[in-house]
Motif scaffolding. Structure first.
Motif, PDB file in Angstrom:
ATOM      1  N   GLY A  36     -12.136  -2.351  34.362  1.00  0.00           N
ATOM      2  CA  GLY A  36     -11.863  -2.218  32.910  1.00  0.00           C
ATOM      3  C   GLY A  36     -11.864  -0.736  32.631  1.00  0.00           C
ATOM      4  N   LYS A  37     -11.188  -0.723  31.606  1.00  0.00           N
ATOM      5  CA  LYS A  37     -11.441   0.908  30.996  1.00  0.00           C
ATOM      6  C   LYS A  37     -12.381   0.511  29.587  1.00  0.00           C
ATOM      7  N   VAL A  38     -13.535   1.567  29.666  1.00  0.00           N
ATOM      8  CA  VAL A  38     -14.346   1.374  28.620  1.00  0.00           C
ATOM      9  C   VAL A  38     -13.602   1.851  26.999  1.00  0.00           C
ATOM     10  N   HIS A  86     -24.585  -3.586  29.927  1.00  0.00           N
ATOM     11  CA  HIS A  86     -24.936  -2.694  31.045  1.00  0.00           C
ATOM     12  C   HIS A  86     -25.320  -2.994  32.192  1.00  0.00           C
ATOM     13  N   LYS A  87     -26.123  -4.064  32.298  1.00  0.00           N
ATOM     14  CA  LYS A  87     -26.677  -4.288  33.674  1.00  0.00           C
ATOM     15  C   LYS A  87     -25.763  -5.110  34.658  1.00  0.00           C
ATOM     16  N   ASN A  88     -24.504  -5.276  34.046  1.00  0.00           N
ATOM     17  CA  ASN A  88     -23.546  -6.132  34.936  1.00  0.00           C
ATOM     18  C   ASN A  88     -22.030  -5.360  35.386  1.00  0.00           C
ATOM     19  N   TYR A  89     -22.379  -3.940  35.321  1.00  0.00           N
ATOM     20  CA  TYR A  89     -21.043  -3.303  35.781  1.00  0.00           C
ATOM     21  C   TYR A  89     -21.519  -2.166  36.560  1.00  0.00           C
ATOM     22  N   GLU A  90     -20.731  -1.578  37.159  1.00  0.00           N
ATOM     23  CA  GLU A  90     -20.865  -0.206  38.014  1.00  0.00           C
ATOM     24  C   GLU A  90     -19.794   0.787  37.716  1.00  0.00           C
ATOM     25  N   ILE A  91     -20.061   1.868  37.452  1.00  0.00           N
ATOM     26  CA  ILE A  91     -18.875   3.045  36.943  1.00  0.00           C
ATOM     27  C   ILE A  91     -18.264   3.320  38.247  1.00  0.00           C
ATOM     28  N   ILE A  92     -17.027   3.478  38.279  1.00  0.00           N
ATOM     29  CA  ILE A  92     -16.317   3.655  39.586  1.00  0.00           C
ATOM     30  C   ILE A  92     -15.331   4.670  39.487  1.00  0.00           C
ATOM     31  N   GLU A  93     -15.229   5.317  38.120  1.00  0.00           N
ATOM     32  CA  GLU A  93     -14.496   6.576  37.814  1.00  0.00           C
ATOM     33  C   GLU A  93     -14.665   6.821  36.387  1.00  0.00           C
ATOM     34  N   ASP A  94     -14.914   8.279  36.314  1.00  0.00           N
ATOM     35  CA  ASP A  94     -15.366   8.719  34.948  1.00  0.00           C
ATOM     36  C   ASP A  94     -14.383   9.893  34.640  1.00  0.00           C
ATOM     37  N   VAL A 107     -16.893   6.392  26.738  1.00  0.00           N
ATOM     38  CA  VAL A 107     -15.576   5.879  26.579  1.00  0.00           C
ATOM     39  C   VAL A 107     -14.361   6.730  27.548  1.00  0.00           C
ATOM     40  N   GLY A 108     -13.502   5.718  28.119  1.00  0.00           N
ATOM     41  CA  GLY A 108     -12.625   6.423  29.202  1.00  0.00           C
ATOM     42  C   GLY A 108     -13.013   6.016  30.475  1.00  0.00           C
ATOM     43  N   ASP A 109     -14.248   5.782  30.915  1.00  0.00           N
ATOM     44  CA  ASP A 109     -14.639   5.497  32.050  1.00  0.00           C
ATOM     45  C   ASP A 109     -13.966   4.319  32.578  1.00  0.00           C
ATOM     46  N   ILE A 110     -14.063   4.209  34.049  1.00  0.00           N
ATOM     47  CA  ILE A 110     -13.477   2.831  34.754  1.00  0.00           C
ATOM     48  C   ILE A 110     -14.652   2.195  35.177  1.00  0.00           C
ATOM     49  N   VAL A 111     -14.921   1.114  34.771  1.00  0.00           N
ATOM     50  CA  VAL A 111     -16.006   0.308  35.674  1.00  0.00           C
ATOM     51  C   VAL A 111     -15.687  -1.107  36.115  1.00  0.00           C
ATOM     52  N   ASN A 160     -26.426  -2.263  23.952  1.00  0.00           N
ATOM     53  CA  ASN A 160     -26.528  -3.215  24.990  1.00  0.00           C
ATOM     54  C   ASN A 160     -25.340  -3.525  26.040  1.00  0.00           C
ATOM     55  N   SER A 161     -24.136  -3.172  25.772  1.00  0.00           N
ATOM     56  CA  SER A 161     -22.928  -3.479  26.361  1.00  0.00           C
ATOM     57  C   SER A 161     -21.911  -2.515  26.028  1.00  0.00           C
ATOM     58  N   VAL A 162     -20.745  -2.750  26.869  1.00  0.00           N
ATOM     59  CA  VAL A 162     -19.449  -2.107  26.636  1.00  0.00           C
ATOM     60  C   VAL A 162     -18.309  -2.964  26.417  1.00  0.00           C
ATOM     61  N   ILE A 163     -17.335  -2.381  25.544  1.00  0.00           N
ATOM     62  CA  ILE A 163     -16.080  -2.993  25.570  1.00  0.00           C
ATOM     63  C   ILE A 163     -15.204  -2.572  26.344  1.00  0.00           C
ATOM     64  N   VAL A 164     -14.522  -3.394  27.167  1.00  0.00           N
ATOM     65  CA  VAL A 164     -13.530  -2.794  28.213  1.00  0.00           C
ATOM     66  C   VAL A 164     -12.064  -3.467  28.094  1.00  0.00           C
TER      67      VAL A 164
END
Length: 57
Positions: free
Chosen positions: A16-18, A49-57, A5-9, A24-28
């Motif tokens: 989006g911000k988690v 989870h397969k469809n995003y990349e973490i860009i900032e945590d 929670v709080g990561d940017i994807v 199986n997923s995140v809400i952003v």
């Protein structure tokens, strides 16, 4: 699962911000996009989870 929670994807040319991590997923939150008000989109979405990349945590 590395995302929290709080990561940017990034996904589909958006960011989006988690807000919640599911099995199986995140809400952003999409309101952090610079062009959010220019497009008709929902404030939140579900991303697998397969469809995003973490860009900032």
């Amino acid at each position: 699962m590395l995302v929290k929670v709080g990561d940017i994807v990034a996904f589909r040319d958006m960011i989006g911000k988690v807000e919640k991590v599911n099995d199986n997923s995140v809400i952003v939150d999409l309101t952090i996009n610079e062009n959010f008000n220019e497009h008709e989109m929902f404030e939140k979405t579900v991303v697998n989870h397969k469809n995003y990349e973490i860009i900032e945590d």
